[in-house]
Scaffold this motif. Structure first.
Motif, PDB file in Angstrom:
ATOM      1  N   SER A 203       0.867  -1.180   0.000  1.00 60.73           N
ATOM      2  CA  SER A 203       0.000   0.000   0.000  1.00 60.73           C
ATOM      3  C   SER A 203       0.901   1.225   0.000  1.00 60.73           C
TER       4      SER A 203
ATOM      5  N   CYS B 200      -4.597   6.995   2.563  1.00 62.06           N
ATOM      6  CA  CYS B 200      -4.434   6.728   4.004  1.00 62.06           C
ATOM      7  C   CYS B 200      -5.290   5.558   4.482  1.00 62.06           C
TER       8      CYS B 200
ATOM      9  N   GLY C 167      -5.309   2.782   2.976  1.00 60.43           N
ATOM     10  CA  GLY C 167      -4.727   1.661   2.240  1.00 60.43           C
ATOM     11  C   GLY C 167      -4.578   0.372   3.027  1.00 60.43           C
ATOM     12  N   PHE C 168      -4.324   0.466   4.344  1.00 59.02           N
ATOM     13  CA  PHE C 168      -4.166  -0.781   5.112  1.00 59.02           C
ATOM     14  C   PHE C 168      -5.486  -1.552   5.132  1.00 59.02           C
TER      15      PHE C 168
ATOM     16  N   CYS D   5       2.691  -1.626   4.138  1.00 57.58           N
ATOM     17  CA  CYS D   5       2.239  -0.245   3.954  1.00 57.58           C
ATOM     18  C   CYS D   5       3.466   0.652   4.095  1.00 57.58           C
TER      19      CYS D   5
ATOM     20  N   HIS E 203      -6.969   6.403  11.885  1.00 53.97           N
ATOM     21  CA  HIS E 203      -5.904   7.018  11.098  1.00 53.97           C
ATOM     22  C   HIS E 203      -5.367   8.240  11.848  1.00 53.97           C
TER      23      HIS E 203
ATOM     24  N   SER F 226       0.213   8.331   6.409  1.00 53.54           N
ATOM     25  CA  SER F 226      -0.769   7.743   5.497  1.00 53.54           C
ATOM     26  C   SER F 226      -1.118   6.321   5.955  1.00 53.54           C
ATOM     27  N   SER F 227      -1.123   5.352   5.048  1.00 52.33           N
ATOM     28  CA  SER F 227      -1.625   4.009   5.399  1.00 52.33           C
ATOM     29  C   SER F 227      -0.726   3.273   6.380  1.00 52.33           C
TER      30      SER F 227
END
Ligand code: UT7
Length: 321
Positions: free
Chosen positions: A80, A112, A114-115, A138, A247, A279-280
């Motif tokens: 990610s 963000c 993405g995980f 990530c 997040h 982010s992620s």
């Protein structure tokens, strides 16, 4: 049967930069007081000589070591990222080369969130019988995307990597993803017109642009909607969740969630003060740190929730095995 996490690992740049150092380095009109008060950020890690492939490989190797696997034994690799070292090959292929993986390797850009997108993809691959051991990495090098003359964005982000190995299990109880498409609030043009003589009007490459207040509103709405949906679908109450892994974009956004859910702040672990917004990476980094600190026990219920450029959003409920 869904998935379970059997190993986690992280890879961070050596250089930690405080708010005061950042102000001195950039010469920007900013201060530790403004950044801490408005975001909760005190420090961030920034790459000097490290590549994103370096950080990702460190995180991947640590997660694989805990899972007692080597790279050749995984059968899917998902990275990610919005900031790969090279547009092609993908970050996933660069990591595969280092860890000697020969399985499918692909990048995913859920920003963000993405995980949670990667967890959902991994669960689908495992449910379909297409993979048994999946490595999720990530990774972000946000320092290469931000405009270091723009105090509204460059103070916010950091660099780093967090990985996990997943296999079949019963840890994932729920996952939901969404998009509230708005291509302007967080945007970075990549100048893909290049020197094509037929495409001279293409937007040139740019740094990250963010309309902070609009993103803030999206963020609090997405968190509230995602959390309430998870409670409804899973028949949960705010009290029944042990930890909310949100997040790490702004401590004020997390405080908003605490006040809405009326839960003790200890249920909302944070790392934004030390790492800024990666982010992620933020959520799997939090999870890894909690595990390292001995805070994660079988039966603990986690509600993960993230939002990011797109706008993407998502949530997941995990019960640790
Ligand atoms: O992971 C992706 C998702 N991202 C987010 O969730 C970010 C969401 N948004 C935010 O966290 C907030 O909008 C920010 C922290 C980015 C900004 O806070 P804000 O309350 O929206 O501030 P603002 O942008 O409206 O700026 C207020 C003032 C402005 O000055 P004037 O025009 O009122 O004189 C800015 O120029 O603060 C100024 N400012 C700064 N001052 C000192 C903006 N950045 C800085 C800075 N240092 N770094």
């Amino acid at each position: 049967m869904t998935i379970k996490i059997i190993g986690t690992g992280i890879g961070l740049p050596d250089k930690e930069v405080s708010n005061d150092e950042l102000a001195a380095l950039t010469g920007l009109d900013t201060s530790d007081e403004w950044i801490r008060t408005m975001t909760g950020i005190g420090y961030r890690r920034l790459c000097q000589t490290e590549t994103l492939t370096d950080l990702s490989t460190t995180a991947a190797r640590a997660a694989l070591a805990e899972a007692e696997l080597d790279g050749s034994q995984i059968d899917y690799l998902i990275c990610s990222t919005v900031s790969p070292d090279t547009r092609t090959p993908s970050l996933a292929c660069s990591v595969a080369e280092r860890i000697k993986a020969t399985c499918p390797a692909v990048d995913l850009n859920g920003a963000c969130a993405g995980f949670i997108y990667a967890i959902d993809t991994a669960a689908a691959l495992i449910a379909a019988g297409r993979a048994e051991r999946i490595l999720i990495v990530c990774s972000e090098k946000m320092s290469g995307l931000t405009d270091w003359t723009d105090r509204r964005t460059c103070v916010l982000f950091g660099d780093g990597s967090a990985a996990c190995v997943v296999t079949a299990g019963n840890m994932l109880k729920y996952v939901h993803l969404q998009t509230q498409a708005d291509s302007h609030v967080i945007r970075m043009d990549n100048g893909m017109g290049g020197n094509n003589p037929l495409a001279r009007d293409q937007a040139p490459a740019s740094f990250i642009h963010m309309e902070g207040q609009k993103v803030f509103k999206y963020a609090v709405n997405i968190i509230e909607a995602e959390v309430r949906r998870a409670f409804d679908v899973c028949d949960l109450t705010p009290e029944s969740i042990d930890y909310y892994l949100l997040h790490q974009a702004n401590l004020r956004i997390i405080d908003f969630a605490i006040s809405r859910l009326k839960q003790p702040p200890e249920k909302f672990p944070t790392n934004i003060e030390r790492f800024g917004n990666i982010s992620s990476v933020s959520i799997p980094l939090l999870l890894h740190e909690m595990r390292q600190a001995g805070q994660v026990h079988p039966g603990d219920k986690f509600l993960l929730c993230a939002f990011g450029a797109g706008m993407t959003g998502g949530s997941a409920v995990l019960e640790w095995e």
